[in-house]
Design a protein around this motif. Structure first.
Motif, PDB file in Angstrom:
ATOM      1  N   PRO A 172      48.758  52.994  34.338  1.00 56.81           N
ATOM      2  CA  PRO A 172      49.546  51.891  34.897  1.00 56.81           C
ATOM      3  C   PRO A 172      49.255  50.554  34.238  1.00 56.81           C
ATOM      4  N   MET A 173      50.213  49.648  34.366  1.00 52.69           N
ATOM      5  CA  MET A 173      50.050  48.267  33.906  1.00 52.69           C
ATOM      6  C   MET A 173      50.288  47.363  35.115  1.00 52.69           C
ATOM      7  N   LEU A 174      49.312  46.496  35.393  1.00 55.62           N
ATOM      8  CA  LEU A 174      49.351  45.656  36.583  1.00 55.62           C
ATOM      9  C   LEU A 174      49.465  44.187  36.202  1.00 55.62           C
ATOM     10  N   HIS A 175      50.303  43.451  36.909  1.00 57.68           N
ATOM     11  CA  HIS A 175      50.387  42.005  36.700  1.00 57.68           C
ATOM     12  C   HIS A 175      49.182  41.338  37.360  1.00 57.68           C
ATOM     13  N   SER A 176      48.588  40.355  36.666  1.00 58.48           N
ATOM     14  CA  SER A 176      47.449  39.614  37.205  1.00 58.48           C
ATOM     15  C   SER A 176      47.847  38.158  37.415  1.00 58.48           C
ATOM     16  N   LYS A 230      41.395  44.898  41.888  1.00 54.99           N
ATOM     17  CA  LYS A 230      40.975  46.135  42.572  1.00 54.99           C
ATOM     18  C   LYS A 230      40.727  47.266  41.581  1.00 54.99           C
ATOM     19  N   GLN A 231      40.206  46.918  40.399  1.00 59.69           N
ATOM     20  CA  GLN A 231      39.934  47.896  39.354  1.00 59.69           C
ATOM     21  C   GLN A 231      38.438  47.948  39.061  1.00 59.69           C
ATOM     22  N   VAL A 232      37.865  49.156  39.125  1.00 55.80           N
ATOM     23  CA  VAL A 232      36.468  49.352  38.740  1.00 55.80           C
ATOM     24  C   VAL A 232      36.429  49.526  37.223  1.00 55.80           C
ATOM     25  N   VAL A 233      35.775  48.610  36.550  1.00 53.49           N
ATOM     26  CA  VAL A 233      35.759  48.588  35.090  1.00 53.49           C
ATOM     27  C   VAL A 233      34.325  48.401  34.621  1.00 53.49           C
ATOM     28  N   GLU A 234      33.958  49.083  33.552  1.00 54.95           N
ATOM     29  CA  GLU A 234      32.637  48.859  32.966  1.00 54.95           C
ATOM     30  C   GLU A 234      32.652  47.548  32.176  1.00 54.95           C
TER      31      GLU A 234
END
Length: 410
Positions: A32-36, A281-285
């Motif tokens: 997915p691509m999410l607008h920020s 709301k994204q878990v990212v390293e």
């Protein structure tokens, strides 16, 4: 189907990326691509997050790994494959090898994150822990390949790997046709190079900005030198892009395209991880959040619409808790300090009462009475407090000093 209109590399051409995409159709799904909104405000234009942290195996690496292994002959696959990685390429290779029916051995640095080691084994690979850096693991993997006949699957410096990673570029254009800038984390450079080949074949005006950690600026140094060079890296939370020397193929592509490479601080990486978690709301390293960190440190140089690649989400929960605290501190929402108070009843209560009156929430407090620099009538208090932002931090600090305390910050 995409039709190439330009090429910038004799080794990896747009048609190679098109072929890789056909190969991956039934293996992976578009992410997915999410607008920020918060990042869009920083660059005064739309910013989107391309969530490769939600890809199979938790990162973009499966794209290149599957493409490379699928193009081996039956005889080559019968000998097995070997790879070297800090974690994400390891999982991509292990997963792809399992789908394609070949055995996989992965060499990882001894301090590779435990969840990445466990996940690599869970996908069916044998894991060898060796050395302290990705370069150490690469050397050991090459020795293993020479001794056993296994086919070495390089994490970034192979045309099939670059072509596979480049499939992400086609997805980005499909999901954001007007994109002007793509911001992507870079270690060895395979992802940025693949995206560059794919996107520049469709629109030569799209700008790809690569982002490295300041602690290991291999590609930054190579661009300055005009050729791939190796740097001596320092410790960084962004282990996924801690590559001391970029790949020759990737460097050639990025140099020919005139791509911009920037480096970001550890503080920016921590803040970026916090923004991804809190706002998107994204878990990212940390390595996966490097593109967001670049916007935090230099958004004025980025032309919108912007797509920021969140390249991976494989993070140790224990490390995540530490990094969130770093991120809170960098964002002015966490204050750690120590100060000396008289060693008599009520002195600690007075300090805590002052903090409570200022609206600072005390998270941890400890005493030190035996330090050789302390007088017998004083005690050192170490505090960690939650604040409401930079202005609140400044207010707390000023009020502490006005009350006669001398806070020293950690």
């Amino acid at each position: 189907m995409f039709v190439a209109v330009a090429t910038i590399s004799p080794l990896v051409q747009p048609d190679d990326v098109v072929a890789a995409r056909e190969l991956l159709l039934d293996v992976i799904s578009p992410t997915p691509m999410l607008h920020s909104r918060v990042l869009s405000e920083m660059v005064d234009g739309p910013v989107y997050l391309k969530c490769e942290n939600l890809q199979r195996t938790g990162s973009f690496k499966v794209r290149g790994a599957y493409t490379r292994i699928a193009r081996l002959s039956d005889a080559e696959r019968s000998r097995g494959v070997v790879a070297a990685s800090a974690g994400n390429h390891a999982q991509g290779v292990a997963f792809a090898a399992g789908l394609l029916g070949t055995s996989a051995t992965v060499v990882m640095p001894e301090r590779a994150p435990l969840p990445k080691v466990a996940a690599t084994r869970a996908y069916g690979a044998s894991v060898i822990l060796h050395g302290t850096t990705v370069e150490d693991a690469l050397d050991e993997a090459l020795r293993f390949a020479e001794q056993t006949g296994a086919v070495f699957i390089h994490p970034f410096d192979h045309a099939d790997i670059v072509a596979g990673q480049g499939t992400l570029g086609f997805e980005i254009i499909e999901q954001c046709p007007g994109v002007r800038t793509v911001v992507v984390p870079v270690g060895g450079g395979g992802l940025a190079a693949g995206i560059t080949v794919a996107m520049r074949s469709l629109d030569p005006e799209i700008r790809v900005v690569g982002v490295q950690a300041e602690a290991v600026p291999g590609l930054v140094a190579s661009v300055a030198a005009g050729e791939p060079v190796q740097v001596v890296g320092a410790p960084t939370m962004a282990d996924g892009i801690a590559v001391q020397r970029p790949g020759d193929i990737a460097f050639g592509i990025l140099a020919a395209a005139g791509g911009r490479i920037v480096a970001v601080s550890e503080a920016a990486l921590a803040r970026a991880l916090l923004i991804c978690l809190e706002r998107a709301k994204q878990v990212v390293e940390p390595a996966g959040a490097a593109g967001v960190a670049a916007l935090l440190e230099g958004a004025a140089d980025i032309e919108p619409p912007v797509v920021v690649v969140l390249s991976g989400g494989n993070i140790d929960p224990l490390l995540l808790s530490k990094l969130l605290r770093h991120g809170l501190s960098a964002a002015g929402r966490f204050l750690g300090f120590h100060c000396r108070v008289p060693d008599y009843p009520g002195s600690l209560a007075a300090l805590l009462g002052l903090l409570a009156g200022l609206g600072a929430n005390v998270l941890e407090v400890s005493h030190e009475r035996l330090a050789p620099t302390l007088r017998v009538d004083e005690v050192e208090v170490v505090l960690q407090v939650e604040t409401r932002g930079p202005e609140h931090c400044q207010l707390v600090t000023e009020r502490l000093r006005e009350a006669g305390y001398d806070p020293m910050f950690s």
